[in-house]
Design a protein around this motif. Structure first.
Motif, short mmCIF file in Angstrom:
data_model
loop_
_atom_site.label_atom_id
_atom_site.label_comp_id
_atom_site.label_asym_id
_atom_site.label_seq_id
_atom_site.Cartn_x
_atom_site.Cartn_y
_atom_site.Cartn_z
N VAL A 375 0.86 -1.18 0.00
CA VAL A 375 0.00 0.00 0.00
C VAL A 375 0.89 1.23 0.00
CG1 VAL A 375 -1.86 1.22 1.17
CG2 VAL A 375 -1.76 -1.26 1.27
N VAL A 376 0.96 1.93 -1.11
CA VAL A 376 1.83 3.10 -1.23
C VAL A 376 0.99 4.26 -1.74
CG1 VAL A 376 3.98 4.00 -2.19
CG2 VAL A 376 3.73 1.56 -1.77
N PRO A 377 0.39 5.06 -0.85
CA PRO A 377 -0.44 6.18 -1.29
C PRO A 377 0.36 7.19 -2.10
CG PRO A 377 -0.74 5.72 1.06
CD PRO A 377 0.44 4.94 0.61
N TYR A 378 -0.29 7.87 -2.99
CA TYR A 378 0.41 8.82 -3.86
C TYR A 378 1.02 9.97 -3.07
CZ TYR A 378 -3.25 12.36 -3.43
OH TYR A 378 -4.11 13.31 -2.93
N GLN A 379 0.47 10.27 -1.88
CA GLN A 379 0.99 11.39 -1.11
C GLN A 379 2.40 11.14 -0.60
OE1 GLN A 379 -1.90 9.85 -0.44
NE2 GLN A 379 -3.54 11.29 0.02
N THR A 380 2.85 9.89 -0.61
CA THR A 380 4.14 9.58 -0.01
C THR A 380 5.25 9.43 -1.04
OG1 THR A 380 3.62 7.22 -0.07
CG2 THR A 380 3.06 8.43 1.94
N ALA A 381 5.01 9.79 -2.28
CA ALA A 381 6.02 9.69 -3.31
C ALA A 381 5.98 10.95 -4.17
CB ALA A 381 5.80 8.45 -4.18
N PHE A 382 7.13 11.31 -4.73
CA PHE A 382 7.15 12.44 -5.66
C PHE A 382 8.20 12.20 -6.74
CE2 PHE A 382 10.12 13.92 -2.33
CZ PHE A 382 11.23 14.27 -3.09
N THR A 383 8.09 12.96 -7.83
CA THR A 383 8.99 12.85 -8.97
C THR A 383 9.74 14.15 -9.14
OG1 THR A 383 7.49 11.28 -10.05
CG2 THR A 383 9.14 12.35 -11.43
N VAL A 384 11.03 14.07 -9.38
CA VAL A 384 11.88 15.24 -9.60
C VAL A 384 12.32 15.26 -11.05
CG1 VAL A 384 14.05 16.37 -8.99
CG2 VAL A 384 12.69 15.27 -7.22
N THR A 385 12.08 16.38 -11.74
CA THR A 385 12.52 16.55 -13.12
C THR A 385 13.19 17.90 -13.27
OG1 THR A 385 10.32 17.42 -13.70
CG2 THR A 385 10.73 15.08 -14.11
N ALA A 386 14.14 17.98 -14.20
CA ALA A 386 14.84 19.24 -14.49
C ALA A 386 14.03 20.06 -15.48
CB ALA A 386 16.23 18.95 -15.05
N THR A 387 14.04 21.37 -15.32
CA THR A 387 13.33 22.26 -16.22
C THR A 387 14.32 23.05 -17.06
OG1 THR A 387 13.26 24.14 -14.69
CG2 THR A 387 11.52 22.48 -14.50
N GLU A 388 13.82 23.70 -18.09
CA GLU A 388 14.68 24.45 -19.01
C GLU A 388 15.30 25.69 -18.36
OE1 GLU A 388 12.36 25.31 -22.41
OE2 GLU A 388 12.27 23.23 -23.12
N ASN A 389 14.67 26.21 -17.32
CA ASN A 389 15.20 27.42 -16.66
C ASN A 389 16.09 27.09 -15.47
OD1 ASN A 389 13.15 26.47 -15.11
ND2 ASN A 389 12.14 28.44 -14.78
N ASN A 390 16.73 25.91 -15.52
CA ASN A 390 17.72 25.50 -14.51
C ASN A 390 17.13 25.42 -13.10
OD1 ASN A 390 19.64 25.35 -16.52
ND2 ASN A 390 20.44 27.41 -16.14
N THR A 391 15.96 24.86 -12.98
CA THR A 391 15.36 24.60 -11.68
C THR A 391 14.86 23.16 -11.66
OG1 THR A 391 13.14 25.32 -12.38
CG2 THR A 391 14.61 27.00 -11.43
N LEU A 392 14.55 22.68 -10.48
CA LEU A 392 13.96 21.35 -10.32
C LEU A 392 12.46 21.49 -10.11
CD1 LEU A 392 16.43 19.40 -7.98
CD2 LEU A 392 16.14 19.13 -10.45
N LEU A 393 11.70 20.66 -10.78
CA LEU A 393 10.26 20.62 -10.59
C LEU A 393 9.92 19.36 -9.80
CD1 LEU A 393 7.47 21.87 -11.20
CD2 LEU A 393 7.37 20.38 -13.22
N VAL A 394 9.32 19.55 -8.63
CA VAL A 394 8.91 18.43 -7.78
C VAL A 394 7.40 18.25 -7.91
CG1 VAL A 394 8.75 17.58 -5.42
CG2 VAL A 394 10.83 18.74 -6.18
N THR A 395 6.99 17.10 -8.40
CA THR A 395 5.57 16.81 -8.63
C THR A 395 5.15 15.66 -7.74
OG1 THR A 395 5.83 17.49 -10.93
CG2 THR A 395 3.84 16.28 -10.36
N GLY A 396 4.13 15.88 -6.94
CA GLY A 396 3.64 14.87 -6.01
C GLY A 396 3.35 15.52 -4.68
#
Length: 587
Positions: A375-396
């Motif tokens: 049982v792994v609810p979505y609230q307990t995980a996130f995804t990190v991706t790089a953006t074009e403006n040199n920042t990290l986007l954390v989704t989750g």
């Protein structure tokens, strides 16, 4: 406040709430909002309604431990075995000390299945027998990472009992709460008196339904079993605000309340979010100490801002009070200090630099050895991706946020109120992440959490499952002929299965492939065996299409039927030992 509270109650469909704000000896606000009991129409009041504090109870348990340490009856560096010699807990990753329990760094996993079972249902012969039966396992080394642990505070409560010679509830009531002026606490394992604890509410069929909270086992009281009125919590916050911010030194100061604010692990940035009694963060430029709780259908939160001499307590009698729990941060940012949002200096981290941090991250507060791990609810995980403006986007975690680099392995939101740090393993690879110094901690997930690897695993698992079904059906159709096989055939086959399982277990150690850094021998061994199962599916299907009630079964056909048995066992073995369900669900 009236407008803010009623708005968020409407937003989350919460029946009622209590809000208390203190400053020094003054109670600035103490008010109940809306329904305390939908069955009678009674309204919430901070003077009469006892609300379960849930995990806010941990603040008072920490106070009890620090009080005993202050008078020399225990030391924070004591191994727990010194005070709990009868405890049956395999500390295979390292000795657990009291400080580890206080800071959630003991290396214990988290579990719920069977955790809150009553004593009599476990047929336990003693309190320590009961605790030992429900304790989660130690799954990592102490001081490795912060992993929120209810069980840690169950053990702290047992230490209070062992050291003081009193039941935990008695010691807490007499030595901790009474000096604050709190003389009528309620503990959730006790039989409920009429009107003692307010019911919680759920919104269903267009109206609120009131439900009385059920008592739970007494051993869990130190982690979340205290219930108080808003008036009592106001007294507690006034007591806790009567000292400075505390020293970061290794020796407890003379002031107990200051000890609560002392950093548990000075100099360790990944643990900076944990003091000896609270979670600590910086909001709007001010250091805050807080703890929240959610249980029994209630939500509660206590926040202290020593620099402003403000304490805020909020409690909602429904499970959906997230917006109300966010109210203290909102008050500080929008009302008390609207212009104070200092941010750290930014550094340059280009796309190549950011790529090292990309991936999927799963909370350290999870189960690794029991059924709860599927049982792994979505609230307990996130995804990190790089953006074009040199920042990290954390989704989750319920939202998306952008983080800018402020140093090696550290990032911050543009508003400056949330920091994201990364930790590395011995090889220098990114192994995990943490928000605000460990307030939330995560492990990085690797191979099994790429789309291609997961799809291949699921397809081979599906093939193995179809083979099992085919074998089961074939076995049922030919059950009389199969059962007439010599006994030694069956015993030999079972022995081969047992030997193969044991050899694989010893060779691969049951590694959790969902958190493996690379495919490795375990993945390829499992995939190869699933592949053999998939290939064996074809003759099994041919056999199924040609069998009829009058035809005798040949040797090859017998083998095809019996072959389903080891692959069925293998499917269960691999799914359990290598955590395939979690790999699928977390992706």
């Amino acid at each position: 406040m009236d407008g803010l509270v009623t708005t968020v109650l409407d937003q989350d469909a919460v029946a009622g709430a209590v809000v208390v704000i203190v400053s020094g000896d003054n109670v600035i606000l103490s008010k109940g909002y809306r329904l305390a009991d939908a069955r009678t129409g009674r309204l919430m009041t901070p003077d009469e309604d006892k609300v379960p504090l849930a995990s806010v109870t941990k603040v008072f348990t920490a106070l009890a431990i620090l009080q005993l340490a202050r008078v020399g009856r225990l030391a924070l560096n004591d191994p727990i075995a010194r005070h709990l010699p009868d405890l049956q807990l395999n500390q295979r990753f390292g000795d657990i000390r009291i400080l580890h329990l206080l800071s959630h760094t003991a290396g214990l996993e988290d579990r719920y299945r069977g955790y809150f079972a009553a004593h009599d249902k476990l047929a336990a012969t003693s309190e320590f027998d009961h605790i030992s039966k429900v304790l989660p396992k130690q799954v990592r080394s102490p001081e490795d990472v912060i992993a929120y642990s209810n069980a840690s505070f169950v053990l702290l409560g047992a230490i209070v009992r062992a050291v003081s010679g009193l039941p935990f509830e008695t010691y807490l009531a007499e030595a901790v709460l009474a000096p604050m002026g709190i003389d009528d606490p309620h503990f959730m394992h006790e039989p409920q008196k009429a009107g003692t604890v307010s019911p919680f509410h759920v919104w269903r069929d267009g109206r609120y339904h009131a439900i009385d909270p059920k008592p739970f086992a007494a051993i869990h009281t130190p982690s979340g079993g205290l219930a108080l009125t808003g008036r009592d919590v106001a007294r507690a916050m006034q007591f806790l605000l009567r000292s400075g911010s505390g020293s970061a030194g290794a020796v407890p100061s003379a002031n107990l309340a200051a000890d609560m604010k002392r950093t548990a692990w000075p100099g360790r940035r990944a643990f900076a979010g944990r003091s000896l009694g609270y979670w600590t963060e910086t909001w709007a430029g001010h250091r805050v100490y807080h703890h929240g709780g959610s249980h029994f259908g209630f939500q509660s939160g206590m926040t202290l801002v020593p620099a402003l001499d403000i304490g805020i307590f909020v409690a909602a009698n429904g499970p959906g009070g997230d917006a109300l729990m966010a109210l203290p941060r909102r008050l500080l940012r929008e009302i008390a200090a609207p212009h104070e949002r200092p941010s750290a200096a930014r550094t340059i981290c280009n796309v190549t630099c950011l790529h090292a941090y990309e991936g999927r991250y799963l909370t350290t507060r999870r189960n690794d050895t029991g059924l709860d791990r599927v049982v792994v609810p979505y609230q307990t995980a996130f995804t990190v991706t790089a953006t074009e403006n040199n920042t990290l986007l954390v989704t989750g975690l319920g939202h998306s946020r952008r983080f800018e680099a402020i140093g090696e392995d550290y990032f911050e939101t543009p508003e400056g109120d949330t920091r994201l740090g990364f930790r590395r393993n011995n090889l220098g690879h990114i192994a995990g992440a943490h928000l605000n110094g460990g307030f939330h901690s995560f492990d990085r997930l690797h191979f099994w959490h790429t789309e291609a690897s997961l799809d291949s695993a699921l397809w081979t698992a599906l093939a193995g499952a179809l083979l099992c079904l085919a074998g089961a059906y074939s076995g049922w159709r030919a059950r009389q002929r199969i059962s007439s096989l010599p006994l030694w055939h069956g015993l030999t086959w079972i022995a081969i299965i047992a030997v193969v399982m044991e050899v694989l277990d010893q060779a691969i150690h049951g590694d959790d492939l969902s958190v493996a850094a690379s495919p490795g021998a375990g993945l390829w061994t499992m995939t190869a065996l699933y592949g053999v199962g998939a290939i064996s599916l074809l003759p099994a299907l041919v056999w199924l299409s040609s069998i009829n009630g009058k035809r005798h079964i040949g040797k090859g056909e017998r083998f095809a039927v019996i072959a389903a048995l080891p692959f069925f066992v293998w499917s269960l073995f691999a799914a359990w030992k290598w955590n395939l369900p979690t790999a699928a669900l977390t992706w």
